[in-house]
Design a protein around this motif. Sequence first.
Motif, mmCIF file in Angstrom:
data_model
loop_
_atom_site.group_PDB
_atom_site.id
_atom_site.type_symbol
_atom_site.label_atom_id
_atom_site.label_comp_id
_atom_site.label_asym_id
_atom_site.label_seq_id
_atom_site.Cartn_x
_atom_site.Cartn_y
_atom_site.Cartn_z
ATOM 1 N N ASP A 1 34.359 47.098 23.651
ATOM 2 C CA ASP A 1 34.684 47.926 24.737
ATOM 3 C C ASP A 1 34.646 47.909 26.132
ATOM 4 O O ASP A 1 34.636 48.725 26.779
ATOM 5 C CB ASP A 1 33.534 49.219 24.326
ATOM 6 C CG ASP A 1 33.886 49.803 22.808
ATOM 7 O OD1 ASP A 1 35.302 49.682 22.333
ATOM 8 O OD2 ASP A 1 32.936 50.088 22.353
ATOM 9 N N GLY A 2 34.516 46.487 26.504
ATOM 10 C CA GLY A 2 34.457 46.153 27.911
ATOM 11 C C GLY A 2 33.052 46.066 28.409
ATOM 12 O O GLY A 2 32.882 45.859 29.606
ATOM 13 N N GLU A 3 32.198 46.673 27.586
ATOM 14 C CA GLU A 3 30.767 46.385 28.320
ATOM 15 C C GLU A 3 30.159 45.157 28.487
ATOM 16 O O GLU A 3 30.437 44.164 27.683
ATOM 17 C CB GLU A 3 29.715 47.540 27.349
ATOM 18 C CG GLU A 3 29.178 46.783 25.980
ATOM 19 C CD GLU A 3 30.261 46.626 24.851
ATOM 20 O OE1 GLU A 3 29.771 46.381 23.744
ATOM 21 O OE2 GLU A 3 31.575 47.054 24.885
ATOM 22 N N VAL A 4 29.125 45.245 29.284
ATOM 23 C CA VAL A 4 28.348 43.954 29.535
ATOM 24 C C VAL A 4 27.295 43.722 28.466
ATOM 25 O O VAL A 4 26.418 44.553 28.343
ATOM 26 C CB VAL A 4 27.518 44.082 31.168
ATOM 27 C CG1 VAL A 4 26.951 42.739 31.373
ATOM 28 C CG2 VAL A 4 28.822 44.213 32.050
ATOM 29 N N VAL A 5 27.653 42.728 27.839
ATOM 30 C CA VAL A 5 26.687 42.232 26.925
ATOM 31 C C VAL A 5 25.390 41.280 27.408
ATOM 32 O O VAL A 5 24.443 41.754 27.150
ATOM 33 C CB VAL A 5 27.307 41.501 25.589
ATOM 34 C CG1 VAL A 5 26.458 41.066 24.766
ATOM 35 C CG2 VAL A 5 28.323 42.331 25.224
ATOM 36 N N GLU A 6 25.699 40.290 28.275
ATOM 37 C CA GLU A 6 24.988 39.568 28.781
ATOM 38 C C GLU A 6 25.155 39.659 30.557
ATOM 39 O O GLU A 6 26.214 39.255 30.785
ATOM 40 C CB GLU A 6 25.259 38.003 28.474
ATOM 41 C CG GLU A 6 24.222 36.992 28.767
ATOM 42 C CD GLU A 6 22.837 36.885 28.463
ATOM 43 O OE1 GLU A 6 21.908 36.419 28.991
ATOM 44 O OE2 GLU A 6 22.648 37.818 27.402
ATOM 45 N N PRO A 7 24.102 39.951 31.122
ATOM 46 C CA PRO A 7 24.211 40.147 32.656
ATOM 47 C C PRO A 7 24.454 38.701 33.188
ATOM 48 O O PRO A 7 24.103 37.520 32.617
ATOM 49 C CB PRO A 7 22.821 40.577 33.095
ATOM 50 C CG PRO A 7 22.009 40.048 32.068
ATOM 51 C CD PRO A 7 22.605 40.168 30.888
ATOM 52 N N THR A 8 25.143 38.710 34.387
ATOM 53 C CA THR A 8 25.601 37.398 35.276
ATOM 54 C C THR A 8 24.162 36.800 35.599
ATOM 55 O O THR A 8 23.110 37.425 35.898
ATOM 56 C CB THR A 8 26.345 37.861 36.749
ATOM 57 O OG1 THR A 8 27.485 38.491 36.120
ATOM 58 C CG2 THR A 8 26.529 36.458 37.284
#
Length: 292
Positions: free
Chosen positions: A232-239
Amino acid sequence: MLRRQIGRKFEALRKAAGITMEDAAERLDRARATLYRIENGAETVRFRQADVEQMLNLYGASAEEAELLLAMTAATRENKNWWHDYIGSGLPRWFNLYVGLEASAATIRRYQNELVPGLLQTRAYAEQVFSMPGGAVNIAEPNDVQRAIQLRMERQAILTRFSPLQLSVILNESVLRRQVGSPEIMSEQLNQIIKAAELPNVTVKILPFSAGLHAGAMTGAFSILEFPRGKDGEVVEPTVVYIETATGAIYLDKPHEAGTHSDIWKDMEGRTLNESKSRSMMQTIAEEYGNA
């Protein structure tokens, strides 16, 4: 990445239950340091099913959350990444996390002010780097140095694998001018960078001396790693921002830390030569080495 995701899920469950880490450690009869390592995705943690179930019960996890975390923790017992064979010899444990993140990344932006990045090094260049004090930190045996060099060579496969990551590199002009080993080694190395930059997923730009003062002058080398998003375009792992030191590494994943380094990158990128001019500079300097 899997362990880091597990850690964030356990942390979220604990906080949602209103339980401090100290209380959790006491009620689970586990050391606070162990829970800290779990929530930070440490490689050294071993997830026994009974321990996982105990945590899930304490934190009041739903059936869906429990099923997911039981499956995720089980996967850590079953899966062994290819680079694990290098741990303790060619691969220091503090670097293990980076190799895993690198293999999982969608994009990496790398600034180098002194050396060619490992993903672009030739074997001969890497041998010179590892021969220097600090180049083979935590590696005692000569055979282990060769294993570390081989690991560096094998890591480069991520640039040509199926669905490769996007690699953007900014090299300070000093990287090209500083001779590492012989002129022949440098000529080969620069030609390898030029060849790598022909890949559709690799960009190499030069930050020339004529650019003057730039934001990276105060930071030194660093990498910014970004990861694939969920369905869904969500951030799974932060930068993650990775900074290597002489005896270890720093991993920064807070939004303001990643944002600050992205701003530094933008400042430098605005001062670089374009890809064509960067290639021309590398070709010219490679020819100079070849004629030396």
